[in-house]
Motif scaffolding. Structure first.
Motif, PDB file in Angstrom:
ATOM      1  N   LYS A  92      98.913  70.236   0.327  1.00  0.00           N
ATOM      2  CA  LYS A  92      99.153  70.595  -1.069  1.00  0.00           C
ATOM      3  C   LYS A  92      99.002  72.093  -1.291  1.00  0.00           C
ATOM      4  O   LYS A  92      99.799  72.708  -1.989  1.00  0.00           O
ATOM      5  CB  LYS A  92      98.177  69.829  -1.962  1.00  0.00           C
ATOM      6  N   THR A  93      97.975  72.692  -0.689  1.00  0.00           N
ATOM      7  CA  THR A  93      97.772  74.135  -0.839  1.00  0.00           C
ATOM      8  C   THR A  93      98.927  74.913  -0.240  1.00  0.00           C
ATOM      9  O   THR A  93      99.458  75.848  -0.858  1.00  0.00           O
ATOM     10  CB  THR A  93      96.452  74.547  -0.168  1.00  0.00           C
ATOM     11  N   THR A  96     102.086  74.497  -2.289  1.00  0.00           N
ATOM     12  CA  THR A  96     102.014  75.230  -3.558  1.00  0.00           C
ATOM     13  C   THR A  96     102.374  76.698  -3.354  1.00  0.00           C
ATOM     14  O   THR A  96     103.176  77.272  -4.106  1.00  0.00           O
ATOM     15  CB  THR A  96     100.602  75.111  -4.151  1.00  0.00           C
ATOM     16  N   LEU A  99     106.180  77.019  -2.516  1.00  0.00           N
ATOM     17  CA  LEU A  99     107.053  76.850  -3.676  1.00  0.00           C
ATOM     18  C   LEU A  99     106.981  78.045  -4.613  1.00  0.00           C
ATOM     19  O   LEU A  99     107.992  78.472  -5.177  1.00  0.00           O
ATOM     20  CB  LEU A  99     106.678  75.562  -4.423  1.00  0.00           C
ATOM     21  N   VAL A 100     105.775  78.605  -4.783  1.00  0.00           N
ATOM     22  CA  VAL A 100     105.626  79.789  -5.649  1.00  0.00           C
ATOM     23  C   VAL A 100     106.374  80.977  -5.060  1.00  0.00           C
ATOM     24  O   VAL A 100     107.135  81.676  -5.755  1.00  0.00           O
ATOM     25  CB  VAL A 100     104.134  80.112  -5.846  1.00  0.00           C
ATOM     26  N   THR A 145     111.886  76.613   2.818  1.00  0.00           N
ATOM     27  CA  THR A 145     111.068  75.799   1.923  1.00  0.00           C
ATOM     28  C   THR A 145     111.414  74.319   2.040  1.00  0.00           C
ATOM     29  O   THR A 145     110.524  73.459   2.082  1.00  0.00           O
ATOM     30  CB  THR A 145     111.257  76.262   0.471  1.00  0.00           C
ATOM     31  N   THR A 149     108.803  71.560   3.459  1.00  0.00           N
ATOM     32  CA  THR A 149     108.456  70.442   2.587  1.00  0.00           C
ATOM     33  C   THR A 149     108.693  69.112   3.279  1.00  0.00           C
ATOM     34  O   THR A 149     107.844  68.215   3.269  1.00  0.00           O
ATOM     35  CB  THR A 149     109.276  70.514   1.285  1.00  0.00           C
TER      36      THR A 149
END
Length: 301
Positions: A92-93, A96, A99-100, A145, A149
């Protein structure tokens, strides 16, 4: 003697009756158990031993085997829970941040592309480089990305092995953008270098048409350098990967380390150093010229 033989026969029968997967688990976990035993105090070892001294040797073997199996299962379940918890936090980290970064990069590239498409800037050479870089970098960000993912949630290989054409084209475009992006930065730096070092030739060399031709040439060269991705990439054992080839591996290492990293970085560094040095020399010359002009005007007065 008869009791020893009966005990021996009983142990052999019980050993044969033990399932093989339990034996494999015990053997595989022996190293971890030995390390855990070193951390146990002497009292913790002696007390269980004293409690089982009154039982038969056969009961001791069976109880020990059962306890080892139960402990092994509990320890493995606890390790699996810890690994899953660590993976969830790390995944998750990481996603995140990815994606940012990708969102900011794509939005910034879109704004740069729109700005450089203005009528006043469209005729300039560097606008061509910046628009080409915006497209290339955005494509690279979106592909990386998407790949990360899918890989984080174990869907990457399912996506790539859905068709051999998708496997080949995905690998090809990803490798091509990795090569193209740094060399577009080199082209933009070279354009600024020519404008500063050869100011009288800037209107002849730094033109929109020449910038377009250079970007197109770099794109074709990047595609040619990565055509091996189309040739040697295939689906093997439900995985999209390149074939194991010693010469291919050496070429990929040379390309990623030298062509995609070291050479463009060195080129940009050298060009920027020379450009900044010339700008500083020009600034120093202007200061000296102003001082000399001001002193002459003072003498005339």
């Amino acid at each position: 003697m008869n009791n020893l033989r009966e005990l021996d026969n009983g142990l052999q029968q019980e050993w044969i009756a033990v399932p093989q997967n339990i034996i494999y688990r015990l053997i595989g976990s022996m190293k971890r158990r030995c390390m855990a035993s070193d951390r146990i105090s002497a009292n913790a070892i002696i007390k269980p031993y004293n409690k089982t001294m009154n039982s038969t040797w056969l009961g001791l073997v069976l109880s020990t085997t059962e306890s080892l199996f139960n402990n092994d299962t509990e320890e493995e379940e606890e390790e699996d829970k810890n690994e899953r918890f660590h993976f969830q936090i790390q995944g998750k980290t990481y996603m995140t941040f990815m994606l940012v970064i990708a969102s900011l990069g794509v939005v910034g590239n879109a704004m740069s592309f729109i700005l450089m498409s203005d009528e006043k800037l469209r005729s300039l050479a560097y606008s061509v480089y910046l628009r080409w870089m915006a497209v290339s970098d955005s494509l690279l960000l979106m592909m990386v990305t998407t790949e990360d993912t899918l890989d984080t949630y174990n869907y990457l290989q399912r996506f790539l092995v859905s068709h051999v054409t998708l496997c080949k084209m995905w690998t090809f475009f990803l490798a091509m953008t990795y090569t193209l992006s740094p060399w577009l930065v080199v082209a933009l730096t070279l354009d600024r270098f020519v404008c500063v070092i050869f100011p009288l030739s800037r209107y002849r060399l730094c033109t929109k048409s020449k910038a377009f031709k250079l970007c197109l040439t770099l794109t074709l060269i990047s595609a040619a350098l990565n055509v091996v991705a189309l040739t040697y990439t295939d689906i093997e054992d439900d995985k999209c990967e390149q074939s194991q080839n010693l010469h291919l591996s050496r070429y990929m290492v040379f390309q990623q380390l030298f062509l995609n990293s070291i050479l463009p970085c060195v080129a940009v560094l050298i060009l920027n150093i020379v450009t900044v040095s010339r700008i500083r020399q020009s600034a120093y010359f202007r200061q000296q010229f102003k001082r000399s002009g001001g002193s002459e005007a003072t003498k005339e007065k």
